[in-house]
Design a protein around this motif. Sequence first.
Motif, PDB file in Angstrom:
ATOM      1  N   ASN A  75      13.910 -23.893 -11.532  1.00  0.00           N
ATOM      2  CA  ASN A  75      13.034 -23.490 -13.234  1.00  0.00           C
ATOM      3  C   ASN A  75      11.508 -22.506 -12.741  1.00  0.00           C
ATOM      4  OD1 ASN A  75      12.558 -20.882 -14.916  1.00  0.00           O
ATOM      5  ND2 ASN A  75      12.184 -22.371 -16.520  1.00  0.00           N
ATOM      6  N   PRO A  76      11.078 -21.352 -12.003  1.00  0.00           N
ATOM      7  CA  PRO A  76       9.668 -21.025 -11.616  1.00  0.00           C
ATOM      8  C   PRO A  76       8.824 -20.610 -12.769  1.00  0.00           C
ATOM      9  CG  PRO A  76      10.818 -19.133 -11.236  1.00  0.00           C
ATOM     10  CD  PRO A  76      11.741 -20.310 -11.692  1.00  0.00           C
ATOM     11  N   ARG A  90       0.734 -34.304  -3.211  1.00  0.00           N
ATOM     12  CA  ARG A  90       2.635 -33.451  -3.352  1.00  0.00           C
ATOM     13  C   ARG A  90       2.614 -34.754  -4.194  1.00  0.00           C
ATOM     14  NH1 ARG A  90       4.613 -34.297   2.659  1.00  0.00           N
ATOM     15  NH2 ARG A  90       6.520 -33.682   1.557  1.00  0.00           N
ATOM     16  N   LEU A  91       2.423 -35.367  -4.713  1.00  0.00           N
ATOM     17  CA  LEU A  91       3.111 -36.664  -6.011  1.00  0.00           C
ATOM     18  C   LEU A  91       3.905 -37.127  -4.472  1.00  0.00           C
ATOM     19  CD1 LEU A  91       2.790 -34.654  -9.094  1.00  0.00           C
ATOM     20  CD2 LEU A  91       1.327 -36.095  -7.963  1.00  0.00           C
ATOM     21  N   THR A  92       3.488 -37.384  -4.108  1.00  0.00           N
ATOM     22  CA  THR A  92       5.175 -37.899  -2.888  1.00  0.00           C
ATOM     23  C   THR A  92       5.701 -38.759  -3.504  1.00  0.00           C
ATOM     24  OG1 THR A  92       4.230 -37.352  -0.509  1.00  0.00           O
ATOM     25  CG2 THR A  92       5.826 -39.359  -0.844  1.00  0.00           C
ATOM     26  N   ASP A 135      13.732 -27.895 -14.566  1.00  0.00           N
ATOM     27  CA  ASP A 135      13.239 -27.049 -14.992  1.00  0.00           C
ATOM     28  C   ASP A 135      11.513 -26.805 -14.749  1.00  0.00           C
ATOM     29  OD1 ASP A 135      11.689 -24.889 -17.386  1.00  0.00           O
ATOM     30  OD2 ASP A 135      12.066 -26.144 -18.739  1.00  0.00           O
ATOM     31  N   GLY A 136      10.240 -26.251 -15.022  1.00  0.00           N
ATOM     32  CA  GLY A 136       9.215 -26.714 -14.594  1.00  0.00           C
ATOM     33  C   GLY A 136       8.648 -27.651 -12.766  1.00  0.00           C
ATOM     34  N   CYS A 137       9.399 -26.355 -12.443  1.00  0.00           N
ATOM     35  CA  CYS A 137       8.564 -26.046 -10.953  1.00  0.00           C
ATOM     36  C   CYS A 137       7.723 -25.307 -10.196  1.00  0.00           C
ATOM     37  CB  CYS A 137      10.454 -25.956 -10.352  1.00  0.00           C
ATOM     38  SG  CYS A 137      11.646 -27.015 -10.522  1.00  0.00           S
ATOM     39  N   TYR A 138       6.574 -25.376 -11.001  1.00  0.00           N
ATOM     40  CA  TYR A 138       5.574 -23.477 -10.782  1.00  0.00           C
ATOM     41  C   TYR A 138       5.101 -24.178  -9.597  1.00  0.00           C
ATOM     42  CZ  TYR A 138       7.407 -24.583 -16.270  1.00  0.00           C
ATOM     43  OH  TYR A 138       7.895 -24.442 -17.183  1.00  0.00           O
ATOM     44  N   HIS A 139       4.775 -25.393  -9.845  1.00  0.00           N
ATOM     45  CA  HIS A 139       3.951 -26.449  -7.942  1.00  0.00           C
ATOM     46  C   HIS A 139       4.658 -26.259  -7.118  1.00  0.00           C
ATOM     47  CE1 HIS A 139       0.937 -26.596 -11.481  1.00  0.00           C
ATOM     48  NE2 HIS A 139       2.336 -27.520 -11.876  1.00  0.00           N
ATOM     49  N   ALA A 140       5.307 -25.391  -6.503  1.00  0.00           N
ATOM     50  CA  ALA A 140       6.489 -25.446  -5.504  1.00  0.00           C
ATOM     51  C   ALA A 140       5.677 -25.309  -4.010  1.00  0.00           C
ATOM     52  CB  ALA A 140       7.420 -24.223  -5.537  1.00  0.00           C
ATOM     53  N   ASP A 141       4.328 -24.672  -3.631  1.00  0.00           N
ATOM     54  CA  ASP A 141       4.453 -24.724  -2.653  1.00  0.00           C
ATOM     55  C   ASP A 141       3.414 -25.824  -2.609  1.00  0.00           C
ATOM     56  OD1 ASP A 141       5.132 -21.649  -2.217  1.00  0.00           O
ATOM     57  OD2 ASP A 141       2.845 -20.924  -3.003  1.00  0.00           O
ATOM     58  N   ASN A 167      11.097 -32.562  -0.863  1.00  0.00           N
ATOM     59  CA  ASN A 167      10.721 -31.485  -0.373  1.00  0.00           C
ATOM     60  C   ASN A 167      11.943 -31.163  -1.848  1.00  0.00           C
ATOM     61  OD1 ASN A 167      12.515 -31.883   1.475  1.00  0.00           O
ATOM     62  ND2 ASN A 167      12.058 -31.088   2.871  1.00  0.00           N
ATOM     63  N   PHE A 168      12.194 -29.170  -1.884  1.00  0.00           N
ATOM     64  CA  PHE A 168      13.456 -29.098  -2.240  1.00  0.00           C
ATOM     65  C   PHE A 168      14.570 -29.879  -1.568  1.00  0.00           C
ATOM     66  CE2 PHE A 168      10.534 -24.396  -3.630  1.00  0.00           C
ATOM     67  CZ  PHE A 168      11.128 -24.830  -5.289  1.00  0.00           C
TER      68      PHE A 168
END
Length: 353
Positions: free
Chosen positions: A226-227, A161-163, A190-196, A206-207
């Motif tokens: 941004n996804p 998760r890169l906490t 930007d770059g919120c590609y790894h949301a799950d 978290n979000f």
Amino acid sequence: MAASWQRADTTWFREAKWGLLLHYLAAPPSSMGQNSFSAEAWNERVEAFDVPGLAQQVAESGAGYLILTLGQNTGFYCSPNATYDRLVPRECSRLSRRDLVAELAAALTPHGVRMMVYLPSHAPAEDRLAIESLRCTPRWDASAWGMRPGTYVREGDVDDRLTEFQQNWEAIIREWSLRWGTQVHGWWIDGCYHADRMYRQPDAPNFRSFAEAMKAGNPASLVAFNPGVKVPIICHSEYEDYTAGEIAGDFPLGMDSQWHNPKPPSSYWGMPLSASVDGALLHVLSFLGCYWCGGDAPRFTDALAIELTRHYNRLGGVVTWDVPIGKDGDRNGLMPEAFLPQLRALGRALAAD
């Protein structure tokens, strides 16, 4: 139990109808391996930025808000941040001494234009010291961020998760937000590609904690995650107030309120017909030049730029147009003259609606 979440009021954003995004960076957007700046050269560039000149251009365009990039891949940012410098210890900080965001916000306010900021979700991909110091060193493939496998060292226990990184990034953002307070009215992340993997978790970070950091200084700030380019435009999180809406090619047009069929379909090719996309305000972002922050002249006629913007306004949404910005000489901080007539035409047309 955590208090229930309530999205911010987007009325002012919807009423603005449209605004501008400017990529003021040390290297072209999304570029890799093209940065040769020094910290002093970056400071000289930022110091020479024509804040009054840009504020006047934006005011004359009729845009309701301005989004400025804080920084991106190179690790050079246009606002100081003590938390960042503590976490990324280097002899010469890559963060400017001048707070360009605060100065622009102050210059735009008398014109009724609101200030917003752009920031990636991750450490600057071209700055190994920052990547490693901030603990943004995933064991999984982060090439979508520009972090190529083998270009950084993972030390200690870095979870999937890169906490620790997320906590560091939120602390950096919180400092900026608290300093600017109500001067800044929104964030585009930007770059919120790894949301799950990173953000869709029941516990912080978290979000929600990410959004709370951005709203620390102004609870009314608007947030978008941004996804990437998605058609149809989606809401990426219940904790965002408006959609990121990045469009790089075809525009998903859907249908506007002028549709006269007595029984119109609820959607067209997945494009929502209302201002709400799963609770977030419909927002579209694209570029007026040949690409992001590029081009010598607008790619559209005035009529098409106006009608595209008007179309999403009829749906109840908002449009942001990216425009190039000068970075050297007497054009530092100013939009190119070739784009100004179209921006003024756009502003006049929408003001008349």
